[in-house]
Design a protein around this motif. Structure first.
Motif, mmCIF file in Angstrom:
data_model
loop_
_atom_site.group_PDB
_atom_site.id
_atom_site.type_symbol
_atom_site.label_atom_id
_atom_site.label_comp_id
_atom_site.label_asym_id
_atom_site.label_seq_id
_atom_site.Cartn_x
_atom_site.Cartn_y
_atom_site.Cartn_z
ATOM 1 N N ILE A 1 120.849 -15.882 -15.957
ATOM 2 C CA ILE A 1 120.538 -16.918 -14.978
ATOM 3 C C ILE A 1 119.041 -17.192 -15.044
ATOM 4 C CG2 ILE A 1 120.517 -17.473 -12.520
ATOM 5 C CD1 ILE A 1 123.030 -15.510 -12.386
ATOM 6 N N TYR A 2 118.705 -18.396 -15.461
ATOM 7 C CA TYR A 2 117.303 -18.805 -15.614
ATOM 8 C C TYR A 2 116.988 -19.983 -14.714
ATOM 9 C CZ TYR A 2 116.459 -16.248 -20.072
ATOM 10 O OH TYR A 2 116.266 -15.319 -21.051
ATOM 11 N N ARG A 3 115.733 -20.014 -14.262
ATOM 12 C CA ARG A 3 115.236 -21.230 -13.616
ATOM 13 C C ARG A 3 114.878 -22.217 -14.724
ATOM 14 N NH1 ARG A 3 113.114 -16.898 -11.028
ATOM 15 N NH2 ARG A 3 111.371 -16.787 -12.493
ATOM 16 N N MET A 4 115.117 -23.494 -14.462
ATOM 17 C CA MET A 4 114.686 -24.514 -15.412
ATOM 18 C C MET A 4 113.816 -25.533 -14.691
ATOM 19 S SD MET A 4 116.341 -27.410 -17.741
ATOM 20 C CE MET A 4 116.256 -28.317 -16.236
ATOM 21 N N ARG A 5 112.592 -25.674 -15.161
ATOM 22 C CA ARG A 5 111.649 -26.591 -14.516
ATOM 23 C C ARG A 5 111.420 -27.784 -15.432
ATOM 24 N NH1 ARG A 5 107.624 -29.557 -13.069
ATOM 25 N NH2 ARG A 5 106.170 -28.891 -11.444
ATOM 26 N N CYS A 6 111.801 -28.966 -14.939
ATOM 27 C CA CYS A 6 111.599 -30.178 -15.724
ATOM 28 C C CYS A 6 110.168 -30.667 -15.545
ATOM 29 C CB CYS A 6 112.576 -31.271 -15.299
ATOM 30 S SG CYS A 6 112.311 -32.840 -16.171
ATOM 31 N N VAL A 7 109.618 -31.273 -16.581
ATOM 32 C CA VAL A 7 108.244 -31.781 -16.544
ATOM 33 C C VAL A 7 108.105 -32.882 -15.490
ATOM 34 C CG1 VAL A 7 108.504 -33.609 -18.293
ATOM 35 C CG2 VAL A 7 106.310 -32.420 -18.063
ATOM 36 N N GLU A 8 109.237 -33.458 -15.074
ATOM 37 C CA GLU A 8 109.207 -34.525 -14.066
ATOM 38 C C GLU A 8 109.050 -33.999 -12.647
ATOM 39 O OE1 GLU A 8 112.259 -37.389 -16.600
ATOM 40 O OE2 GLU A 8 112.968 -36.283 -14.870
ATOM 41 N N GLY A 9 109.110 -32.687 -12.467
ATOM 42 C CA GLY A 9 108.870 -32.144 -11.134
ATOM 43 C C GLY A 9 110.112 -31.742 -10.362
ATOM 44 N N TRP A 10 111.215 -31.506 -11.059
ATOM 45 C CA TRP A 10 112.405 -30.962 -10.389
ATOM 46 C C TRP A 10 112.864 -29.719 -11.141
ATOM 47 C CZ3 TRP A 10 116.503 -30.962 -13.766
ATOM 48 C CH2 TRP A 10 116.506 -31.916 -14.783
ATOM 49 N N SER A 11 113.684 -28.921 -10.487
ATOM 50 C CA SER A 11 114.120 -27.677 -11.133
ATOM 51 C C SER A 11 115.550 -27.337 -10.753
ATOM 52 C CB SER A 11 113.187 -26.527 -10.746
ATOM 53 O OG SER A 11 113.221 -26.310 -9.352
ATOM 54 N N MET A 12 116.133 -26.480 -11.563
ATOM 55 C CA MET A 12 117.509 -26.012 -11.348
ATOM 56 C C MET A 12 117.560 -24.524 -11.636
ATOM 57 S SD MET A 12 119.961 -28.786 -13.250
ATOM 58 C CE MET A 12 120.083 -30.493 -12.738
ATOM 59 N N VAL A 13 118.673 -23.906 -11.256
ATOM 60 C CA VAL A 13 118.945 -22.524 -11.660
ATOM 61 C C VAL A 13 120.281 -22.547 -12.378
ATOM 62 C CG1 VAL A 13 119.384 -20.176 -10.886
ATOM 63 C CG2 VAL A 13 117.684 -21.590 -9.692
ATOM 64 N N ARG B 1 113.746 -28.561 -5.887
ATOM 65 C CA ARG B 1 114.889 -27.816 -6.407
ATOM 66 C C ARG B 1 116.159 -28.621 -6.166
ATOM 67 N NH1 ARG B 1 115.480 -22.356 -7.143
ATOM 68 N NH2 ARG B 1 113.551 -22.606 -8.308
ATOM 69 N N ILE B 2 116.847 -28.924 -7.243
ATOM 70 C CA ILE B 2 118.093 -29.689 -7.127
ATOM 71 C C ILE B 2 119.085 -28.876 -6.282
ATOM 72 C CG2 ILE B 2 120.032 -30.689 -8.416
ATOM 73 C CD1 ILE B 2 117.282 -32.125 -8.795
ATOM 74 N N GLY B 3 119.663 -29.527 -5.292
ATOM 75 C CA GLY B 3 120.602 -28.844 -4.420
ATOM 76 C C GLY B 3 120.014 -28.519 -3.048
ATOM 77 N N ASP B 4 118.685 -28.613 -2.939
ATOM 78 C CA ASP B 4 118.054 -28.318 -1.651
ATOM 79 C C ASP B 4 118.327 -29.409 -0.615
ATOM 80 O OD1 ASP B 4 117.112 -25.905 -2.394
ATOM 81 O OD2 ASP B 4 114.989 -26.435 -2.474
ATOM 82 N N GLY B 5 118.677 -30.580 -1.073
ATOM 83 C CA GLY B 5 119.070 -31.629 -0.145
ATOM 84 C C GLY B 5 117.961 -32.591 0.228
ATOM 85 N N GLU C 1 119.114 -12.722 -8.321
ATOM 86 C CA GLU C 1 118.684 -13.011 -6.951
ATOM 87 C C GLU C 1 118.672 -14.513 -6.657
ATOM 88 O OE1 GLU C 1 116.868 -12.065 -9.454
ATOM 89 O OE2 GLU C 1 115.199 -13.482 -9.591
ATOM 90 N N GLU C 2 118.857 -15.328 -7.683
ATOM 91 C CA GLU C 2 118.731 -16.772 -7.507
ATOM 92 C C GLU C 2 120.025 -17.411 -6.990
ATOM 93 O OE1 GLU C 2 116.090 -18.603 -7.944
ATOM 94 O OE2 GLU C 2 114.726 -17.407 -9.185
ATOM 95 N N THR C 3 119.864 -18.517 -6.291
ATOM 96 C CA THR C 3 121.023 -19.322 -5.894
ATOM 97 C C THR C 3 121.279 -20.351 -6.990
ATOM 98 O OG1 THR C 3 120.268 -19.113 -3.631
ATOM 99 C CG2 THR C 3 121.979 -20.759 -4.052
ATOM 100 N N LEU C 4 122.488 -20.355 -7.532
ATOM 101 C CA LEU C 4 122.796 -21.243 -8.643
ATOM 102 C C LEU C 4 122.835 -22.703 -8.207
ATOM 103 C CD1 LEU C 4 125.713 -19.328 -10.417
ATOM 104 C CD2 LEU C 4 123.250 -19.171 -10.841
ATOM 105 N N THR C 5 122.373 -23.571 -9.099
ATOM 106 C CA THR C 5 122.541 -25.006 -8.901
ATOM 107 C C THR C 5 124.013 -25.325 -9.178
ATOM 108 O OG1 THR C 5 120.288 -25.352 -9.665
ATOM 109 C CG2 THR C 5 121.727 -27.279 -9.656
ATOM 110 N N ASN D 1 119.680 -35.455 -6.895
ATOM 111 C CA ASN D 1 118.303 -35.485 -6.405
ATOM 112 C C ASN D 1 118.164 -36.583 -5.354
ATOM 113 O OD1 ASN D 1 115.539 -35.282 -6.096
ATOM 114 N ND2 ASN D 1 115.097 -35.244 -8.285
ATOM 115 N N PRO D 2 118.678 -36.304 -4.143
ATOM 116 C CA PRO D 2 118.763 -37.368 -3.133
ATOM 117 C C PRO D 2 117.404 -37.949 -2.732
ATOM 118 C CG PRO D 2 119.323 -35.218 -2.187
ATOM 119 C CD PRO D 2 119.241 -35.034 -3.665
ATOM 120 N N VAL D 3 116.371 -37.118 -2.704
ATOM 121 C CA VAL D 3 115.053 -37.623 -2.299
ATOM 122 C C VAL D 3 114.561 -38.658 -3.306
ATOM 123 C CG1 VAL D 3 112.658 -37.006 -1.838
ATOM 124 C CG2 VAL D 3 114.498 -35.491 -1.089
ATOM 125 N N GLU D 4 114.673 -38.301 -4.574
ATOM 126 C CA GLU D 4 114.266 -39.241 -5.621
ATOM 127 C C GLU D 4 115.106 -40.510 -5.547
ATOM 128 O OE1 GLU D 4 113.620 -38.657 -10.320
ATOM 129 O OE2 GLU D 4 115.691 -38.878 -9.718
#
Lengths: 323, 219
Positions: free
Chosen positions: A136-148, A288-292, A70-74, B32-35
């Motif tokens: 397909i997994y979500r990946m959450r970085c400790v820095e506060g961003w994520s990818m699929v 989320r990386i890719g959200d813009g 169901e996820e949108t891929l990065t 990561n354009p915002v960052e």
């Protein structure tokens, strides 16, 4: 059973020794620190990369799974150019620029510690250990961003069963390659090399825990941890140790590289938890990386949204204390 | 001559912003354009701040007066980029969620330090006009010494944000220490020259003269 083919790197792709040495000399002469120091100015100028051209190699056969459908891929481009892999430099684009120095073939992984008999396994043998599947997994970085990310690999449990750990094995420790020739970032003591990580045995045996050898249906790019890496989707991304050369079964809880670096900020468990902040920043939301540029941050989910599958591993544990 | 210098500096100081706008329109801000935008604006705030602080040492070492005449412009560009940096954080990253923003400021030291630096910049920007320089007289100099503290806060803000690799913030810290060190060394030397008399009023007079001259030349 699926038999993945091992990519044969054509000799035209192999950097001639002289060129390679020359590059090493340049790196030494320039001083890795100075090169990165110049990154301040590279804010203005596009940086010249000394990456070897890497051809993308399809993985011949792997099964599809329902994970993350169901996820949108990065985008592939973002997954392979925005990385934390300090062995190639601490900037996000450093791994893509420098990982050409890594030779993921030939490669062996040694398995030791609390097992019947220490073993080594070549990457070819490892790929035949279990059928490859895409997840397909979500990946959450400790820095506060994520990818699929659509990983290709197999459950770590398969390797553990093959390794035959003894009853004393309570934890698994993983070790990354330690070779500054191939990993120029290791010339700098940013972390206490080699990078190490660890899992509790039940976490390691959990079916979500993946040994990944590819992404987007292709052999793992060097900057993403070739030839084999760990993926633990309910934990912060740094738990997913890359370019593994050693797996050790232990009785005592291993100390990871990040725990050594800063035990106040990075714990052994490092489960994604929006309620427990990093000492220096909030973990409640993620980008989320890719959200813009004009997208809102997303709410971070408990165990990165895998609470249903892994929550029971931690019942009765104070997750504030065991962060 | 000074007019040409000023126009050149003005255009150069706008390049970081124009570059960001160009990259944004060309889809070139990366994964990561915002960052990217927030970090870039933060970096340039710090660069402008250090350039502002470099003008007095430049005058002292090179014995020329033009650095002082562009110092105010650089100071105001520091404030300009600081505003954009904060705006990008509050808008692009936090979507003007004031509750989240105030929590972030209170709970996280690096945010608090950066925000304090920004607050301290406001009175300096407001009192940067010639009229204010005249009106505040001796106090103007005292007030504008806050820029040294702002410099320290800005570097600390960056330092505390970095996860592990502190080389870049260290570089900025060294430049700051160097720029402040020159001032201290100079002050010691001139104090020794004047004997028991404090040298501050002398410095104020010359700075005021330059500041006023600055206006006469205008942009």
């Amino acid at each position: 059973m699926a038999r993945p083919t091992i990519p044969h790197i054509p000799s035209s792709e192999i950097t001639p020794r002289t060129v390679y040495d020359g590059r090493r000399d340049f790196l030494k002469a320039a001083g890795f620190g100075l090169v990165s120091g110049a990154a301040i100015m590279s804010g203005l100028l596009p940086s010249a990369s000394h990456a070897a051209q890497i051809t993308r190699q399809k993985i011949e056969r792997f099964g599809k799974t329902p994970y993350g459908q169901e996820e949108t891929l990065t985008l592939y481009e973002d997954v392979t150019t925005y990385n934390n892999f300090y062995e190639f430099g601490t900037g996000k684009s450093d791994p893509a620029a420098n990982a050409g120095l890594l030779k993921p073939h030939p490669w062996t992984v040694s398995i030791e510690g609390q097992i019947k008999k220490p073993k080594t396994i070549t990457i070819e043998e490892l790929l035949r250990l279990a059928p490859l599947e895409e997840r397909i997994y979500r990946m959450r970085c400790v820095e506060g961003w994520s990818m699929v990310i659509p990983w290709v690999g197999f459950p770590l449990a398969e390797l553990i069963k093959w390794a035959e750990p003894t009853g004393n094995a309570k934890f698994v420790e993983f070790v990354t390659l330690n070779n500054p020739m191939m990993m120029p970032g290791q010339n700098l003591a940013v972390l206490d090399w080699p990078y190490t990580e660890g899992l509790r045995m039940d976490e390691a045996m959990h079916l979500l825990t993946l040994l990944a050898v590819g992404l987007y249906g292709e052999v793992l790019p060097n900057q993403n941890g070739a030839p084999v890496r760990l993926v633990v989707p309910w934990k912060y991304g740094f738990k997913g140790i890359k370019s593994i050369v050693k797996i050790r079964f232990t009785e005592q809880m291993p100390v990871s590289a990040w725990m050594k670096a800063n035990s106040r900020e990075y714990g052994f468990y490092s489960n994604v938890n929006p309620a427990v902040d990093h000492p220096r920043w909030s973990q409640a939301t993620e980008r989320r990386i890719g959200d813009g540029l004009f997208a809102r941050r997303r709410k971070t989910l408990m165990f990165n949204g895998y609470a249903e599958q892994v929550g029971q591993l931690y019942t009765g544990m104070d997750l504030r204390k065991y962060f | 001559m000074i007019k040409k210098v000023k126009i050149t500096v003005f255009i150069l100081a706008l390049i970081p912003l124009l570059r960001l706008l160009w990259l944004a329109s060309a889809n070139g801000l990366g994964a990561n354009p915002v960052e990217f935008v927030i970090r870039s604006l933060g970096t340039w705030t710090l660069v402008m701040l250090l350039m502002t602080l470099a003008m007095t040492p430049l005058r002292l070492l090179a014995n020329v007066s033009w650095p002082i005449q562009i110092r105010r412009m650089l100071g105001l560009f520091t404030f300009f980029y600081a505003c954009l940096h904060l705006l990008a954080y509050a808008g692009l990253d936090q979507w003007f969620d004031w509750i989240a923003i105030s929590k972030d400021i209170v709970k996280h030291p690096y945010v608090l330090v950066g925000f304090s630096a920004f607050l301290l910049l406001i009175p300096l920007a407001i009192t940067s006009s010639n009229a204010m320089i005249k009106r505040l007289g001796y106090h103007w100099k005292t007030l504008h010494r806050a820029i040294y503290l702002i410099g320290v806060l800005a570097v600390v803000h960056y330092w505390w944000l970095v996860k592990k690799d502190i080389r870049e913030p260290l570089l900025y810290a060294m430049v700051l220490v160097f720029l402040l060190g020159i001032r201290i060394a100079h002050q010691k030397r001139s104090r020794a020259r004047v004997g028991t008399l404090p040298d501050a009023p002398v410095a104020v007079t010359t700075d005021l003269q330059h500041a006023v001259a600055n206006n006469i030349n205008g942009l």
